[in-house]
Scaffold this motif. Structure first.
Motif, mmCIF file in Angstrom:
data_model
loop_
_atom_site.group_PDB
_atom_site.id
_atom_site.type_symbol
_atom_site.label_atom_id
_atom_site.label_comp_id
_atom_site.label_asym_id
_atom_site.label_seq_id
_atom_site.Cartn_x
_atom_site.Cartn_y
_atom_site.Cartn_z
ATOM 1 N N MET A 139 0.846 -1.179 0.000
ATOM 2 C CA MET A 139 0.000 0.000 0.000
ATOM 3 C C MET A 139 0.883 1.230 0.000
ATOM 4 S SD MET A 139 -2.795 1.489 2.584
ATOM 5 C CE MET A 139 -4.002 1.368 1.331
ATOM 6 N N SER A 140 0.475 2.231 -0.733
ATOM 7 C CA SER A 140 1.203 3.486 -0.791
ATOM 8 C C SER A 140 0.604 4.460 0.224
ATOM 9 C CB SER A 140 1.122 4.081 -2.194
ATOM 10 O OG SER A 140 1.685 5.365 -2.195
ATOM 11 N N VAL A 141 1.267 4.583 1.368
ATOM 12 C CA VAL A 141 0.793 5.500 2.398
ATOM 13 C C VAL A 141 0.772 6.943 1.893
ATOM 14 C CG1 VAL A 141 1.273 6.427 4.705
ATOM 15 C CG2 VAL A 141 1.416 3.970 4.294
ATOM 16 N N PRO A 142 1.817 7.402 1.173
ATOM 17 C CA PRO A 142 1.766 8.788 0.689
ATOM 18 C C PRO A 142 0.541 9.062 -0.179
ATOM 19 C CG PRO A 142 3.991 7.918 0.444
ATOM 20 C CD PRO A 142 3.116 6.775 0.854
ATOM 21 N N GLU A 201 -8.389 8.707 10.073
ATOM 22 C CA GLU A 201 -9.187 8.467 8.871
ATOM 23 C C GLU A 201 -8.576 7.367 8.011
ATOM 24 O OE1 GLU A 201 -10.370 11.941 6.685
ATOM 25 O OE2 GLU A 201 -10.938 13.010 8.512
ATOM 26 N N PHE A 202 -7.246 7.310 7.936
ATOM 27 C CA PHE A 202 -6.580 6.241 7.191
ATOM 28 C C PHE A 202 -6.980 4.886 7.748
ATOM 29 C CE2 PHE A 202 -3.180 3.142 6.842
ATOM 30 C CZ PHE A 202 -2.833 3.203 5.498
ATOM 31 N N GLU A 203 -6.886 4.737 9.061
ATOM 32 C CA GLU A 203 -7.221 3.459 9.682
ATOM 33 C C GLU A 203 -8.699 3.123 9.498
ATOM 34 O OE1 GLU A 203 -5.726 3.436 13.699
ATOM 35 O OE2 GLU A 203 -3.638 3.379 12.990
ATOM 36 N N ALA A 204 -9.567 4.117 9.619
ATOM 37 C CA ALA A 204 -11.004 3.869 9.438
ATOM 38 C C ALA A 204 -11.312 3.461 8.002
ATOM 39 C CB ALA A 204 -11.806 5.116 9.820
ATOM 40 N N ARG A 205 -10.674 4.111 7.036
ATOM 41 C CA ARG A 205 -10.953 3.833 5.622
ATOM 42 C C ARG A 205 -10.384 2.501 5.160
ATOM 43 N NH1 ARG A 205 -11.687 9.104 3.038
ATOM 44 N NH2 ARG A 205 -12.891 10.226 4.591
ATOM 45 N N PRO A 233 -2.736 -0.636 10.718
ATOM 46 C CA PRO A 233 -2.476 0.452 11.656
ATOM 47 C C PRO A 233 -1.355 1.349 11.125
ATOM 48 C CG PRO A 233 -1.660 -1.629 12.522
ATOM 49 C CD PRO A 233 -2.366 -1.937 11.238
ATOM 50 N N LEU A 234 -1.445 2.603 11.456
ATOM 51 C CA LEU A 234 -0.470 3.587 10.980
ATOM 52 C C LEU A 234 0.026 4.389 12.169
ATOM 53 C CD1 LEU A 234 0.742 4.619 8.310
ATOM 54 C CD2 LEU A 234 -1.146 6.226 8.169
ATOM 55 N N ASN A 235 1.327 4.466 12.332
ATOM 56 C CA ASN A 235 1.955 5.205 13.417
ATOM 57 C C ASN A 235 1.870 6.695 13.100
ATOM 58 O OD1 ASN A 235 4.185 6.650 14.707
ATOM 59 N ND2 ASN A 235 4.859 4.640 15.402
ATOM 60 N N VAL A 236 1.505 7.509 14.075
ATOM 61 C CA VAL A 236 1.364 8.946 13.842
ATOM 62 C C VAL A 236 2.700 9.562 13.435
ATOM 63 C CG1 VAL A 236 1.708 9.779 16.211
ATOM 64 C CG2 VAL A 236 0.180 11.018 14.660
ATOM 65 N N GLY A 237 3.806 9.002 13.937
ATOM 66 C CA GLY A 237 5.120 9.471 13.514
ATOM 67 C C GLY A 237 5.348 9.240 12.029
ATOM 68 N N GLN A 238 4.874 8.107 11.541
ATOM 69 C CA GLN A 238 4.976 7.803 10.110
ATOM 70 C C GLN A 238 4.146 8.785 9.289
ATOM 71 O OE1 GLN A 238 3.617 3.853 9.100
ATOM 72 N NE2 GLN A 238 4.276 4.031 6.980
ATOM 73 N N VAL A 239 2.997 9.178 9.824
ATOM 74 C CA VAL A 239 2.147 10.141 9.127
ATOM 75 C C VAL A 239 2.894 11.463 8.963
ATOM 76 C CG1 VAL A 239 0.042 11.547 9.302
ATOM 77 C CG2 VAL A 239 -0.024 9.106 9.872
ATOM 78 N N TYR A 240 3.478 11.964 10.049
ATOM 79 C CA TYR A 240 4.160 13.258 9.967
ATOM 80 C C TYR A 240 5.420 13.184 9.107
ATOM 81 C CZ TYR A 240 0.932 15.420 13.169
ATOM 82 O OH TYR A 240 -0.208 15.941 13.726
ATOM 83 N N LYS A 241 6.106 12.079 9.158
ATOM 84 C CA LYS A 241 7.294 11.904 8.305
ATOM 85 C C LYS A 241 6.873 11.906 6.828
ATOM 86 C CE LYS A 241 11.462 9.170 8.351
ATOM 87 N NZ LYS A 241 12.171 8.076 8.987
ATOM 88 N N THR A 242 5.799 11.197 6.521
ATOM 89 C CA THR A 242 5.299 11.142 5.149
ATOM 90 C C THR A 242 4.801 12.512 4.710
ATOM 91 O OG1 THR A 242 4.687 8.823 5.459
ATOM 92 C CG2 THR A 242 3.681 9.973 3.597
ATOM 93 N N LEU A 243 4.098 13.208 5.590
ATOM 94 C CA LEU A 243 3.629 14.558 5.259
ATOM 95 C C LEU A 243 4.814 15.493 4.978
ATOM 96 C CD1 LEU A 243 0.718 14.960 7.834
ATOM 97 C CD2 LEU A 243 0.501 14.899 5.331
ATOM 98 N N GLY A 244 5.883 15.330 5.741
ATOM 99 C CA GLY A 244 7.079 16.132 5.504
ATOM 100 C C GLY A 244 7.655 15.887 4.117
#
Length: 194
Positions: free
Chosen positions: A1-4, A24-28, A34-45
């Motif tokens: 899966m492509s998280v970005p 929302e990612f986990e719900a969808r 599961p997605l680590n919030v740190g991974q979310v911010y790193k990907t957003l960066g």
């Protein structure tokens, strides 16, 4: 899966905070990935660095920073959604490897190996079916995820059945003499030109 790309898809609905994106990612995805919030911010960066997303301009990182998709991000998301994944080469599948290895290991009954895995897969299918009949009834994302997993497991079981038939036939045939210099076949990508 492509998280970005999944995050870009969520941002295409409007600006969101990192924690909101994780939830929302986990719900969808039916809460299966599961997605680590740190991974979310790193990907957003990285998305921001690449010009695919932008923040609301605050210098503060973390939960107070809102992100939105850029026009380049919308183009990248559309391209990703419409580009089929590369399925020209078979994936490295541990179960396939186990059957291939078990067929050659002296003293190993490959049919027992196949049966052990078949039973395990059937148990998994029963668990996914219970989930489908329960929690997934009112959750479209989870229902789609469960359907995909049931179809995948069914395909693996069908492959095990076909492998067992092929191995049984091969065992019944007389052994063929092997040429002295047998060429090793090379698997090539289906779409590759010769």
């Amino acid at each position: 899966m492509s998280v970005p790309h999944a995050l870009l898809a969520l941002l295409s609905e409007g600006p969101k905070y990192g924690l909101q994106l994780r939830e929302e990612f986990e719900a969808r995805t039916g809460e299966v990935w599961p997605l680590n919030v740190g991974q979310v911010y790193k990907t957003l960066g990285r998305l921001e660095r690449d010009g695919l997303a932008e923040s609301d301009g605050t210098s503060q990182d973390g939960p107070q920073k809102r992100f939105r998709i850029t026009p380049q991000g919308e183009e990248a998301l559309a391209a990703w959604l419409h580009t089929p994944p590369d399925l020209t080469s078979p994936p490295r599948d541990e179960l396939v490897m186990k059957v291939l290895v078990a067929a050659r290991v002296p003293g190993t009954d490959v049919h027992e190996v196949i049966q052990a895995h078949r039973l395990y897969l059937l148990e998994l299918m029963q668990q996914w079916t219970r989930l489908k009949e329960g929690e997934a009834r009112g959750d479209l994302s989870l229902a789609l995820m469960v359907d995909a997993e049931l179809f995948r497991l069914d395909a693996v079981i069908r492959w095990l059945d076909a492998a067992q038939v092929r191995l049984t036939r091969a065992a019944a045939e007389p052994p063929r003499p092997s040429p002295a210099t047998a060429a090793v076949p090379q698997l090539r990508r289906l779409g590759a030109r010769r």
